[in-house]
Design a protein around this motif. Structure first.
Motif, PDB file in Angstrom:
ATOM      1  N   THR A   1       0.754  -0.919  -0.078  1.00 20.06           N
ATOM      2  CA  THR A   1       0.126  -0.051   0.032  1.00 20.06           C
ATOM      3  C   THR A   1       0.916   1.306  -0.125  1.00 20.06           C
ATOM      4  N   LEU A   2       1.949   1.331   0.703  1.00 21.82           N
ATOM      5  CA  LEU A   2       2.799   2.145   0.931  1.00 21.82           C
ATOM      6  C   LEU A   2       3.578   2.522  -0.577  1.00 21.82           C
ATOM      7  N   GLN A   3       3.902   1.564  -1.170  1.00 15.80           N
ATOM      8  CA  GLN A   3       4.421   1.574  -2.351  1.00 15.80           C
ATOM      9  C   GLN A   3       3.571   2.103  -3.352  1.00 15.80           C
TER      10      GLN A   3
ATOM     11  N   TYR B   1       9.493  -7.178   0.847  1.00 14.70           N
ATOM     12  CA  TYR B   1       8.085  -7.354   0.644  1.00 14.70           C
ATOM     13  C   TYR B   1       7.601  -6.547  -0.457  1.00 14.70           C
ATOM     14  N   SER B   2       8.259  -5.172  -0.662  1.00 14.95           N
ATOM     15  CA  SER B   2       7.639  -4.485  -1.456  1.00 14.95           C
ATOM     16  C   SER B   2       8.761  -3.647  -2.034  1.00 14.95           C
ATOM     17  N   GLN B   3       8.555  -2.952  -3.076  1.00 15.45           N
ATOM     18  CA  GLN B   3       9.482  -1.533  -3.551  1.00 15.45           C
ATOM     19  C   GLN B   3       9.343  -0.399  -2.892  1.00 15.45           C
ATOM     20  N   VAL B   4       8.908  -0.294  -1.731  1.00 18.31           N
ATOM     21  CA  VAL B   4       8.773   1.004  -1.132  1.00 18.31           C
ATOM     22  C   VAL B   4      10.005   1.591  -0.712  1.00 18.31           C
TER      23      VAL B   4
ATOM     24  N   GLY C   1      14.055   4.334  -7.508  1.00 17.26           N
ATOM     25  CA  GLY C   1      13.564   3.359  -6.283  1.00 17.26           C
ATOM     26  C   GLY C   1      12.995   2.239  -6.577  1.00 17.26           C
ATOM     27  N   GLU C   2      11.978   2.180  -7.463  1.00 19.74           N
ATOM     28  CA  GLU C   2      11.135   1.046  -7.722  1.00 19.74           C
ATOM     29  C   GLU C   2      11.773   0.020  -9.185  1.00 19.74           C
TER      30      GLU C   2
ATOM     31  N   GLY D   1      -3.624   4.437  -2.281  1.00 20.25           N
ATOM     32  CA  GLY D   1      -2.768   3.207  -2.569  1.00 20.25           C
ATOM     33  C   GLY D   1      -3.377   2.043  -1.879  1.00 20.25           C
ATOM     34  N   ALA D   2      -4.085   2.232  -0.779  1.00 23.92           N
ATOM     35  CA  ALA D   2      -4.865   1.115  -0.363  1.00 23.92           C
ATOM     36  C   ALA D   2      -5.934   0.483  -1.165  1.00 23.92           C
ATOM     37  N   LEU D   3      -6.430   1.238  -1.830  1.00 20.42           N
ATOM     38  CA  LEU D   3      -7.606   0.638  -2.930  1.00 20.42           C
ATOM     39  C   LEU D   3      -6.540   0.019  -4.036  1.00 20.42           C
TER      40      LEU D   3
END
Length: 366
Positions: free
Chosen positions: A67-69, A196-199, A268-269, A307-309
């Motif tokens: 979600t943050l990503q 776990y993510s690319q944040v 970053g991503e 982002g959450a959606l």
């Protein structure tokens, strides 16, 4: 009750904080209700669907990091749009400005050999300059030729996409079948926070920028000048504000911030510039800014919601028979409601405004 009693009645300072939240909350509530009716029409349980959406975006550290990503690029594009709209400038070119900033960051990221302490700041500056330059053209055309910046920005978005596509597929294409620039050097990569993510650190940069502009808007002379420009540019001009210069400055800042959003994606991503990398973050930024009521702190909250959606949509599609594009339907409903509220308020202000011939004529100088 007498007027003296009304004057003596206690004031509620929280009202000023709650009032800006009413319209966004109403828009979200209506979108949830309409979305629930659509889900029900498709034969699914709305409560279960929304529960899966919330669980897939917020419950568990990996889901929350995704979600943050998804939220990170919207911090930049939402803030860019909010800054310009608050000053009365219709910058809907954040998509093109983000692409040009990403292209500049990608080129500096692989073509320059510097230590990390210098390479990352230089790539970020290049991204800011790329977005700034792409926003400067509509700003100058607005000030010099009185051309509508909305139309110019709308035309520049596909030009930025085509130009960056030409660079990444012909001029500076990396070897291989993918249309992209060469990978950036490790010294230009923004640190990531989890496997776990690319944040990455771009998320922190976006948060800091939102807080900085919240202070600028609410506690500085420059922020007050931009607010007056948005409310009444003619009054601002006669109040001593150099409106054309400030308009160019606001558009440059707006474009530069959108360009930093492109740097967050490239440095970053993706760790390289990819052709057509953005699924529409610039246009989503318009929805984020509207939902935030053009306030920088509201941008953080609205970007988190979107982002959450987006983060929960993939989980929703895996666990139900519904398409992940249901989330886009919810976002479109929110935008339509906010646009309708904005249009209604604008038309109401036009109806209440006195006719031009009712204004007293200015005295002639002798």
């Amino acid at each position: 009750m007498s007027t003296e009693a009304l004057d003596a009645a206690p004031s509620f300072p929280l009202a000023g904080l709650v009032k800006p939240l009413v319209q966004p909350l109403v828009a979200v509530a209506i979108a949830v209700l309409v979305g629930g009716l659509l889900v029900l029409a498709l034969g699914e349980n709305p409560i279960e669907v929304y529960s899966i959406l919330v669980h897939g975006s917020l419950v568990g550290w990996p889901n929350f990091l995704v979600t943050l990503q998804m939220m990170s690029p919207l911090l930049f594009t939402g803030l860019a749009v909010a800054i310009s709209f608050r000053a009365g400038l219709w910058n809907i070119g954040a998509e093109g400005q983000m692409i040009m900033g990403a292209l500049a960051a990608g080129i500096v990221g692989y073509a320059v050999d510097l230590p990390t302490a210098l390479h990352i700041p230089l790539a970020l500056i290049a991204a800011f300059a790329g977005g700034l330059a792409w926003a400067l053209l509509p700003a100058l055309l607005r000030v010099w030729l009185n051309l509508n910046e909305l139309v110019v920005c709308l035309m520049l978005n596909p030009i930025a996409l085509l130009l960056s596509g030409y660079v990444s597929t012909h001029l500076l294409k990396a070897p291989g079948p993918t249309n992209k620039l060469p990978d950036i050097a490790d010294t230009a990569a923004l640190p990531t926070f989890s496997l776990y993510s690319q944040v990455n650190a771009g998320f922190v940069i976006g948060l800091v920028l939102c807080l900085v502009f919240a202070v600028v808007n609410g506690g500085t002379k420059k922020g007050f000048e931009w607010k007056i420009m948005g409310l009444n540019p003619r009054f601002a001009y006669y109040g001593g504000i150099r409106v054309p210069l400030q308009a160019v400055l606001v558009m440059m800042l707006s474009g530069g911030i959108a360009g930093l959003g492109g740097a967050e994606q490239v440095l970053g991503e993706y760790r390289a510039f990819y052709d057509n990398f953005s699924p529409g973050y610039g246009f989503d930024g318009i929805a984020v800014a509207m939902l935030a009521n053009f306030h920088p702190v509201g941008v953080v909250l609205a970007a988190f919601l979107f982002g959450a959606l987006n983060g929960g949509s993939a989980v929703l599609q895996m666990m139900t028979g519904l398409s992940k594009y249901l989330v886009q339907v919810l976002q479109f409903i929110i935008v339509l409601i906010l646009a309708a509220q904005f249009s209604w308020a604008f038309l109401g202000s036009r109806r209440k405004a006195p006719p031009a011939h009712a204004a007293p004529a200015a005295p002639k100088e002798e």
